[in-house]
Design an enzyme around this catalytic site. Structure first.
Site, PDB file in Angstrom:
ATOM      1  CD  GLU A 159      26.768  25.324  35.977  1.00  0.00           C
ATOM      2  OE1 GLU A 159      26.302  24.493  36.662  1.00  0.00           O
ATOM      3  OE2 GLU A 159      26.839  25.564  34.889  1.00  0.00           O
TER       4      GLU A 159
ATOM      5  CB  CYS B 182      28.539  30.828  28.375  1.00  0.00           C
ATOM      6  SG  CYS B 182      26.866  31.258  29.076  1.00  0.00           S
TER       7      CYS B 182
ATOM      8  CB  CYS C 109      18.678  32.826  38.817  1.00  0.00           C
ATOM      9  SG  CYS C 109      17.670  34.032  37.747  1.00  0.00           S
TER      10      CYS C 109
ATOM     11  CB  CYS D 252      12.823  30.208  33.803  1.00  0.00           C
ATOM     12  SG  CYS D 252      12.790  32.165  33.471  1.00  0.00           S
TER      13      CYS D 252
ATOM     14  CB  CYS E 182      16.222  27.791  33.966  1.00  0.00           C
ATOM     15  SG  CYS E 182      17.854  28.118  34.169  1.00  0.00           S
TER      16      CYS E 182
ATOM     17  N   GLY F 187      21.734  33.330  36.348  1.00  0.00           N
ATOM     18  CA  GLY F 187      21.426  34.619  36.811  1.00  0.00           C
ATOM     19  C   GLY F 187      20.902  35.506  35.854  1.00  0.00           C
ATOM     20  CD  GLU F 188      17.532  38.996  33.517  1.00  0.00           C
ATOM     21  OE1 GLU F 188      17.278  37.853  32.668  1.00  0.00           O
ATOM     22  OE2 GLU F 188      17.860  39.803  32.955  1.00  0.00           O
TER      23      GLU F 188
ATOM     24  CB  SER G 185      21.044  36.463  27.313  1.00  0.00           C
ATOM     25  OG  SER G 185      19.725  35.792  27.274  1.00  0.00           O
TER      26      SER G 185
ATOM     27  CB  SER H  57      14.926  34.432  27.253  1.00  0.00           C
ATOM     28  OG  SER H  57      16.205  34.508  27.378  1.00  0.00           O
ATOM     29  CG  LEU H  58       9.542  35.941  22.913  1.00  0.00           C
ATOM     30  CD1 LEU H  58       9.261  37.030  23.621  1.00  0.00           C
ATOM     31  CD2 LEU H  58       9.316  36.207  21.429  1.00  0.00           C
ATOM     32  CG  HIS H  59      11.939  30.883  26.229  1.00  0.00           C
ATOM     33  ND1 HIS H  59      13.068  30.772  25.098  1.00  0.00           N
ATOM     34  CD2 HIS H  59      12.741  31.204  27.515  1.00  0.00           C
ATOM     35  CE1 HIS H  59      14.280  30.749  25.861  1.00  0.00           C
ATOM     36  NE2 HIS H  59      13.923  31.126  27.232  1.00  0.00           N
TER      37      HIS H  59
ATOM     38  CG  ASN I 190      20.846  21.707  27.376  1.00  0.00           C
ATOM     39  OD1 ASN I 190      21.222  20.656  27.099  1.00  0.00           O
ATOM     40  ND2 ASN I 190      21.054  22.857  27.121  1.00  0.00           N
TER      41      ASN I 190
ATOM     42  CB  CYS J 166      21.593  27.204  32.109  1.00  0.00           C
ATOM     43  SG  CYS J 166      21.086  27.204  30.215  1.00  0.00           S
TER      44      CYS J 166
HETATM   45  N1  SAH Z   1      18.425  35.224  32.671  1.00  0.00           N
HETATM   46  C1  SAH Z   1      18.999  35.430  31.361  1.00  0.00           C
HETATM   47  C2  SAH Z   1      20.170  34.602  30.947  1.00  0.00           C
HETATM   48  C3  SAH Z   1      20.607  33.533  31.432  1.00  0.00           C
HETATM   49  S1  SAH Z   1      19.873  32.210  30.969  1.00  0.00           S
HETATM   50  C4  SAH Z   1      18.022  35.110  30.281  1.00  0.00           C
HETATM   51  O1  SAH Z   1      16.900  34.435  30.753  1.00  0.00           O
HETATM   52  O2  SAH Z   1      18.047  35.361  29.179  1.00  0.00           O
HETATM   53  C5  SAH Z   1      20.246  31.810  28.968  1.00  0.00           C
HETATM   54  C6  SAH Z   1      19.236  31.163  28.289  1.00  0.00           C
HETATM   55  O3  SAH Z   1      19.079  29.902  28.619  1.00  0.00           O
HETATM   56  C7  SAH Z   1      17.739  31.828  28.293  1.00  0.00           C
HETATM   57  O4  SAH Z   1      17.117  31.888  27.068  1.00  0.00           O
HETATM   58  C8  SAH Z   1      17.127  30.754  29.032  1.00  0.00           C
HETATM   59  O5  SAH Z   1      15.849  30.940  29.139  1.00  0.00           O
HETATM   60  C9  SAH Z   1      17.768  29.336  28.550  1.00  0.00           C
HETATM   61  N2  SAH Z   1      17.717  28.186  29.486  1.00  0.00           N
HETATM   62  C10 SAH Z   1      17.354  28.226  30.674  1.00  0.00           C
HETATM   63  N3  SAH Z   1      17.414  26.855  31.185  1.00  0.00           N
HETATM   64  C11 SAH Z   1      17.475  26.118  29.918  1.00  0.00           C
HETATM   65  C12 SAH Z   1      17.080  24.666  29.607  1.00  0.00           C
HETATM   66  N4  SAH Z   1      17.244  23.883  30.535  1.00  0.00           N
HETATM   67  N5  SAH Z   1      17.270  24.297  28.171  1.00  0.00           N
HETATM   68  C13 SAH Z   1      17.649  25.282  27.206  1.00  0.00           C
HETATM   69  N6  SAH Z   1      17.774  26.559  27.591  1.00  0.00           N
HETATM   70  C14 SAH Z   1      17.625  27.014  28.714  1.00  0.00           C
END
Ligand code: SAH
Length: 362
Positions: free
Chosen positions: A90, A103, A110, A114, A117, A179-180, A211, A234-236, A310, A353
């Site tokens: 995508e 994007c 991946c 996470c 995701c 993907g990472e 990212s 991505s810290l979260h 999301n 995503c």
């Molecule tokens: N693998 C990389 C880049 C792809 S994800 C990373 O982890 O940064 C891009 C961003 O979207 C990341 O911050 C990821 O944690 C976030 N993300 C993934 N799923 C999501 C969701 N359902 N809602 C909001 N953000 C999400």
């Protein structure tokens, strides 16, 4: 059969010389490709025998558009592409005041796992080549351009108006799709060099953002090799137990290591880092989370991008209200940590995503 998009200009010059042709032909081919031409036959300044030879031995490996969703509210387009081997990926094309942004995905699937995701639910199929990353941009531009031309033709009054480059050209790239990217570093590196190249898309490094979920050794390498490209981490979460429960990578590279890598990156590059913070209802959205986050980031040249989750069906995670996201951002701002809540684009389409890809696999 080679995919020209996988080649740097230098590599392609060598290829052309092996075909017994002068190397300036390589530049001519690249010019056509990046101008928007999709077949060798249209490259009118090439001798016919070279065009025929290229037809047999090379391709402009653009992915095929399998599905596209267009947001009625802001024109965001989510494009589902099919690769040659059947993998689906995508990309999201967005229009901003400052220009078009895309994007892109860096892997088919991946393996980072996470929990919130959609992209990682079915694991990793394979890495994308640099050409498959470039291909997403070129194919998106061609699709948007074709669409705009068709619209122009269907509305006779618009016939006078020229289609401007800015209407479809991509000026900004974020590697934030499936993907990472740091799990596919070599291809990412080639991709970054190729889009930046004057013979390629000629996009400024400052307009590109990568990212990562926090692959520490690669953050350091990236800072040394691409100091001008923007980095987002991505810290979260602000405690290791919570972050590990959301992001398995944290078991390998815990928060302290990530922050130290960010500090080293800042010292090496002098660049500001974006920290992404996906907000999940009742999980990481309390006032004390904001306090801890501010403490963690103190002294770092950074910016926090708050993303209300999301929702992904079946993940069990719930999103927060925009109001709560704003409040959280204000708490950070009060502690002098710059924060913004991500503008929601494509809210009416499968913007989360990996969701479009997932749906099409079932
Ligand atoms: N693998 C990389 C880049 C792809 S994800 C990373 O982890 O940064 C891009 C961003 O979207 C990341 O911050 C990821 O944690 C976030 N993300 C993934 N799923 C999501 C969701 N359902 N809602 C909001 N953000 C999400």
């Amino acid at each position: 059969m080679i995919n020209i998009l996988d080649y740097t200009i230098k590599e392609f010059e060598e290829f052309i010389e092996k075909l017994g042709q002068p190397k300036f032909r390589a530049r001519q081919v690249f010019d056509w490709i990046y101008k928007g031409v999709s077949s060798f036959d249209e490259m009118s300044n090439l001798p016919k025998d070279l065009r025929e030879r290229l037809e047999k031995e090379a391709e402009i490996g653009l992915p095929e558009v399998v599905d596209m969703q267009v947001s009625k509210t802001d024109g965001t387009r989510k494009i589902l592409f099919g690769l040659k081997d059947g993998n689906l990926i995508e990309s999201v094309f967005m229009k901003y005041k400052y220009g078009n942004s895309i994007c892109i995905s860096s892997q088919a699937g991946c393996r980072m796992g996470c929990k919130f995701c959609a992209s990682t639910l079915k694991g990793l199929n394979r890495n994308l080549t640099s050409g498959e990353m470039v291909g997403q941009i070129l194919a998106a531009e061609r699709t948007i351009r074709r669409e705009a031309l068709a619209e122009k033709e269907s509305l006779p009054g618009l016939g006078q108006i020229d289609l401007k480059d800015d209407d479809y050209r991509v000026g900004h790239i974020v590697v934030m799709g499936t993907g990472e990217p740091f799990d596919n570093y070599d291809n990412l590196s080639k991709f970054l060099k190729s889009v930046h190249s004057q013979n390629g898309l000629n996009i400024s490094n400052r307009n590109i953002t990568v990212s990562t979920c926090g692959v520490v050794p690669m953050i350091e390498r990236f800072g040394k090799e691409f100091p001008q490209v923007n980095l987002a981490i991505s810290l979260h979460a602000t405690t290791d137990s919570l972050r590990s429960s959301m992001m398995p990578i944290n078991n390998k590279y815990p928060i302290s290591k990530v922050i130290q890598a960010a500090r080293n990156y800042m010292e090496e590059t002098g660049r500001r880092i974006t920290f992404e913070y996906t907000m999940v209802n009742g999980v990481n959205d309390r006032d004390e989370d904001a306090d801890r986050l501010a403490n963690l980031l103190r002294g770092l040249l950074c910016h926090v991008n708050i993303i209300p989750l999301n929702k992904v069906e079946g993940s069990g995670f719930d999103t927060v209200s925009r109001k709560r996201a704003m409040e959280f951002g204000n708490l950070l701002e009060k502690k002098r940590i710059p924060a913004t809540v991500r503008r929601e684009l494509g809210g009416d389409i499968d913007a989360a995503c990996g969701q479009l890809r997932l749906k099409n696999r079932e």
